[in-house]
Design a protein around this motif. Structure first.
Motif, PDB file in Angstrom:
ATOM      1  N   THR A   5       0.806  -1.134   0.032  1.00 55.67           N
ATOM      2  CA  THR A   5       0.021  -0.036   0.032  1.00 55.67           C
ATOM      3  C   THR A   5       0.853   1.203  -0.085  1.00 55.67           C
ATOM      4  O   THR A   5       1.829   1.262   0.962  1.00 55.67           O
ATOM      5  N   PHE A   6       0.663   2.175  -0.940  1.00 52.55           N
ATOM      6  CA  PHE A   6       1.080   3.462  -1.137  1.00 52.55           C
ATOM      7  C   PHE A   6       0.399   4.728  -0.850  1.00 52.55           C
ATOM      8  O   PHE A   6      -0.767   4.426  -1.499  1.00 52.55           O
ATOM      9  N   ILE A   7       0.923   5.820  -0.283  1.00 51.13           N
ATOM     10  CA  ILE A   7       0.002   6.970  -0.106  1.00 51.13           C
ATOM     11  C   ILE A   7       0.822   7.988  -1.041  1.00 51.13           C
ATOM     12  O   ILE A   7       1.914   8.108  -0.548  1.00 51.13           O
ATOM     13  N   ILE A   8       0.039   8.512  -2.161  1.00 51.00           N
ATOM     14  CA  ILE A   8       1.010   9.296  -3.045  1.00 51.00           C
ATOM     15  C   ILE A   8       0.486  10.896  -2.734  1.00 51.00           C
ATOM     16  O   ILE A   8      -0.895  10.914  -2.707  1.00 51.00           O
ATOM     17  N   GLU A   9       1.383  11.863  -2.350  1.00 51.93           N
ATOM     18  CA  GLU A   9       0.575  13.112  -2.141  1.00 51.93           C
ATOM     19  C   GLU A   9       1.578  14.039  -3.153  1.00 51.93           C
ATOM     20  O   GLU A   9       2.667  14.111  -3.085  1.00 51.93           O
TER      21      GLU A   9
END
Length: 81
Positions: free
Chosen positions: A26-30
């Motif tokens: 899981t990745f969170i991209i900002e």
């Protein structure tokens, strides 16, 4: 018609281990900014509890691939010039 003995279900097909991901990631991209027709920002790898900045979409893809790709080394260190 067709020979039932020769039919194979799609789910029964086996592929080499290189096509199987060991664990979902899981990745969170900002995305903080967009310059020169690309993105700049931060990507957080939730499973590895690490965060890295990126300067382009290509660099973002390389970071993600360093985790889920063949070698699965974890976030790669960015080379500075």
């Amino acid at each position: 018609m067709y020979n039932k003995e020769k039919l194979v279900k799609y789910s029964d097909l086996t592929y080499g281990d290189e096509y199987k991901m060991k664990k979902k990631q899981t990745f969170i991209i900002e995305v903080v900014d967009t310059q020169d027709s690309t993105w700049q920002g931060r990507v957080s790898w939730v499973n590895g509890q690490k965060q890295q900045t990126f300067r382009s979409v290509m660099e973002l893809l390389r970071l993600v691939d360093s985790v889920v790709g063949e070698n699965e080394k974890g976030f790669i260190e960015r080379k500075t010039f």
